[in-house]
Write a protein that holds these residues in place. Structure first.
Motif, short mmCIF file in Angstrom:
data_model
loop_
_atom_site.label_atom_id
_atom_site.label_comp_id
_atom_site.label_asym_id
_atom_site.label_seq_id
_atom_site.Cartn_x
_atom_site.Cartn_y
_atom_site.Cartn_z
N LEU A 29 0.83 -1.20 0.00
CA LEU A 29 0.00 0.00 0.00
C LEU A 29 0.87 1.25 0.00
O LEU A 29 0.56 2.24 -0.68
CB LEU A 29 -0.93 0.00 1.21
CG LEU A 29 -1.94 -1.14 1.30
CD1 LEU A 29 -2.75 -1.02 2.59
CD2 LEU A 29 -2.85 -1.18 0.09
N ALA A 30 1.95 1.20 0.74
CA ALA A 30 2.88 2.34 0.78
C ALA A 30 3.50 2.57 -0.60
O ALA A 30 3.68 3.72 -1.04
CB ALA A 30 3.96 2.10 1.81
N CYS A 41 -4.84 -3.32 -6.03
CA CYS A 41 -5.82 -4.40 -6.09
C CYS A 41 -5.49 -5.40 -5.00
O CYS A 41 -4.46 -6.09 -5.05
CB CYS A 41 -5.81 -5.07 -7.46
SG CYS A 41 -7.23 -6.14 -7.75
N VAL A 42 -6.36 -5.47 -3.99
CA VAL A 42 -6.09 -6.27 -2.80
C VAL A 42 -7.09 -7.42 -2.68
O VAL A 42 -8.15 -7.42 -3.32
CB VAL A 42 -6.15 -5.40 -1.52
CG1 VAL A 42 -5.10 -4.30 -1.57
CG2 VAL A 42 -7.54 -4.82 -1.30
N ARG A 43 -6.74 -8.38 -1.82
CA ARG A 43 -7.67 -9.47 -1.52
C ARG A 43 -8.89 -8.90 -0.79
O ARG A 43 -8.78 -7.87 -0.10
CB ARG A 43 -6.96 -10.50 -0.65
CG ARG A 43 -5.72 -11.10 -1.30
CD ARG A 43 -4.87 -11.89 -0.32
NE ARG A 43 -4.42 -11.09 0.83
CZ ARG A 43 -3.45 -11.45 1.65
NH1 ARG A 43 -2.81 -12.61 1.48
NH2 ARG A 43 -3.12 -10.68 2.67
N PRO A 44 -10.04 -9.55 -0.91
CA PRO A 44 -11.24 -9.02 -0.26
C PRO A 44 -11.07 -8.72 1.23
O PRO A 44 -11.56 -7.68 1.71
CB PRO A 44 -12.27 -10.13 -0.50
CG PRO A 44 -11.87 -10.69 -1.83
CD PRO A 44 -10.37 -10.70 -1.80
N GLU A 53 -5.95 2.91 5.19
CA GLU A 53 -4.54 3.27 5.02
C GLU A 53 -4.33 4.28 3.90
O GLU A 53 -3.46 5.16 3.99
CB GLU A 53 -3.72 2.01 4.74
CG GLU A 53 -2.23 2.19 4.79
CD GLU A 53 -1.70 2.40 6.20
OE1 GLU A 53 -0.59 2.95 6.32
OE2 GLU A 53 -2.40 2.03 7.17
N LEU A 54 -5.12 4.18 2.84
CA LEU A 54 -4.90 5.01 1.66
C LEU A 54 -5.82 6.23 1.60
O LEU A 54 -5.77 6.98 0.62
CB LEU A 54 -5.09 4.17 0.40
CG LEU A 54 -4.02 3.10 0.16
CD1 LEU A 54 -4.38 2.23 -1.05
CD2 LEU A 54 -2.65 3.74 -0.04
N ARG A 55 -6.61 6.44 2.62
CA ARG A 55 -7.53 7.57 2.62
C ARG A 55 -6.77 8.88 2.39
O ARG A 55 -5.78 9.16 3.07
CB ARG A 55 -8.32 7.63 3.92
CG ARG A 55 -9.41 8.69 3.93
CD ARG A 55 -10.32 8.54 5.13
NE ARG A 55 -11.23 7.39 4.96
CZ ARG A 55 -11.20 6.31 5.71
NH1 ARG A 55 -10.31 6.18 6.68
NH2 ARG A 55 -12.06 5.34 5.50
#
Length: 227
Positions: A29-30, A41-44, A53-55
Motif C-alpha cells: 500500500l505504501a 488491487c487487494v484481496r477481499p 490506510e490510503l484515505r
C-alpha cells in the motif's frame, strides 16, 4: 516516452498472492501511495484496512470477486461485490465463469457480469476472462458479453493460470470491444518494456506486482535521455 506519472496512472498495483502477510500488504500500500498508481488491487479481506490506510492518497482501492477460479454462483458474486463496495472498494475485478464461457453459454456469462455490474453501483467492473483457457473465438465472445453487460474493462488473466497477458491477446481484445471499454493486461507484466509494448497494442491498465522496478526503470531512462 511517457512520464513516470503517466505510467503510474495506468498501473493497478497487485497485492493478491495468498501468502501475503499484513506487513507485506502495508508495504505494498505504501508503494502504491508513493508512486500514485491508479489503484491497488487487494484481496477481499484487505479492503477495509487498505481503504483506511490510503484515505486521502488518491489511490483507489480495488479488489477481486469470484477469484481466482470464477466458478462461484451469480448470487455469491453479487453478494461479495455488494459487501466489498460497502467496505469502500472503488473498483471490482471479477473472474468470468470460465467453464460456461467455454461451453458457449454467452447468455449466462453476460447475465452474471450484468448482475455484478449492477451490484457495483457505478464503480468500474473489470471482467477477467482467463485467456489461457480460452480459444480466440471464446475470448471474442467473452469480450462481447462483457461490453453488453456494462463492464468498464476486459482483462487478460488472474495471474494464477498457466499463462498471462500476451501481445496477441491484447490486440485481439482491443479489436473485440468498442472504445468505451478498456483493456487491462495482467499476468506476466513485469518489465517496463513489456508494459510499453502492450500499451502500444491498446492496453490502458496493467496489473503489476513489480511496480517499483517498472517505474524506477522508466525514471532512469528519462534521466539518461535528459543528460
Amino acid at each position: 516516452m511517457p512520464s513516470v506519472r503517466e505510467v503510474a496512472a495506468m498501473i493497478d498495483h497487485s497485492l493478491l498472492r495468498p501468502e501475503l502477510t499484513r506487513a507485506e500488504v502495508l508495504a505494498g500500500l505504501a508503494t502504491a501511495s508513493e508512486y500514485a498508481t491508479a489503484s491497488v488491487c487487494v484481496r477481499p479481506a484487505d479492503v477495509a484496512p487498505a481503504v483506511a490506510e490510503l484515505r486521502g492518497s488518491g489511490v483507489v482501492v480495488g479488489t477481486v470477486v469470484g477469484f481466482p477460479h470464477g466458478g462461484a454462483t451469480t448470487t455469491t458474486k453479487v453478494r461479495e461485490t455488494a459487501e466489498l463496495v460497502a467496505l469502500g472498494a472503488g473498483e471490482i475485478d471479477m473472474v468470468v465463469d470460465i467453464g460456461r464461457l467455454r461451453d458457449g453459454d454467452a447468455g449466462y456469462v453476460e447475465e452474471q457480469i450484468a448482475a455484478v455490474v449492477a451490484a457495483a453501483d457505478g464503480r468500474p467492473v473489470k471482467v477477467i476472462l482467463e485467456n489461457a483457457y480460452l480459444s480466440d473465438e471464446q475470448k471474442v465472445a467473452g469480450c462481447a458479453a462483457s461490453e453488453r453487460a456494462g463492464a468498464a474493462y476486459v482483462k487478460t488473466s488472474t495471474g494464477f493460470a498457466a499463462g498471462g497477458a500476451t501481445a496477441e491477446d491484447i490486440a485481439l481484445m482491443r479489436r473485440s470491444v468498442s472504445p468505451r471499454v478498456g483493456v487491462k493486461a495482467a499476468g506476466g507484466v513485469r518489465t517496463l518494456d513489456a508494459l510499453l509494448t502492450l500499451h502500444d497494442l491498446g492496453a490502458t491498465r496493467f496489473g503489476a506486482t513489480t511496480t517499483t522496478a517498472i517505474l524506477d526503470d522508466l525514471a532512469r531512462r528519462l534521466a539518461s535521455r535528459d543528460e
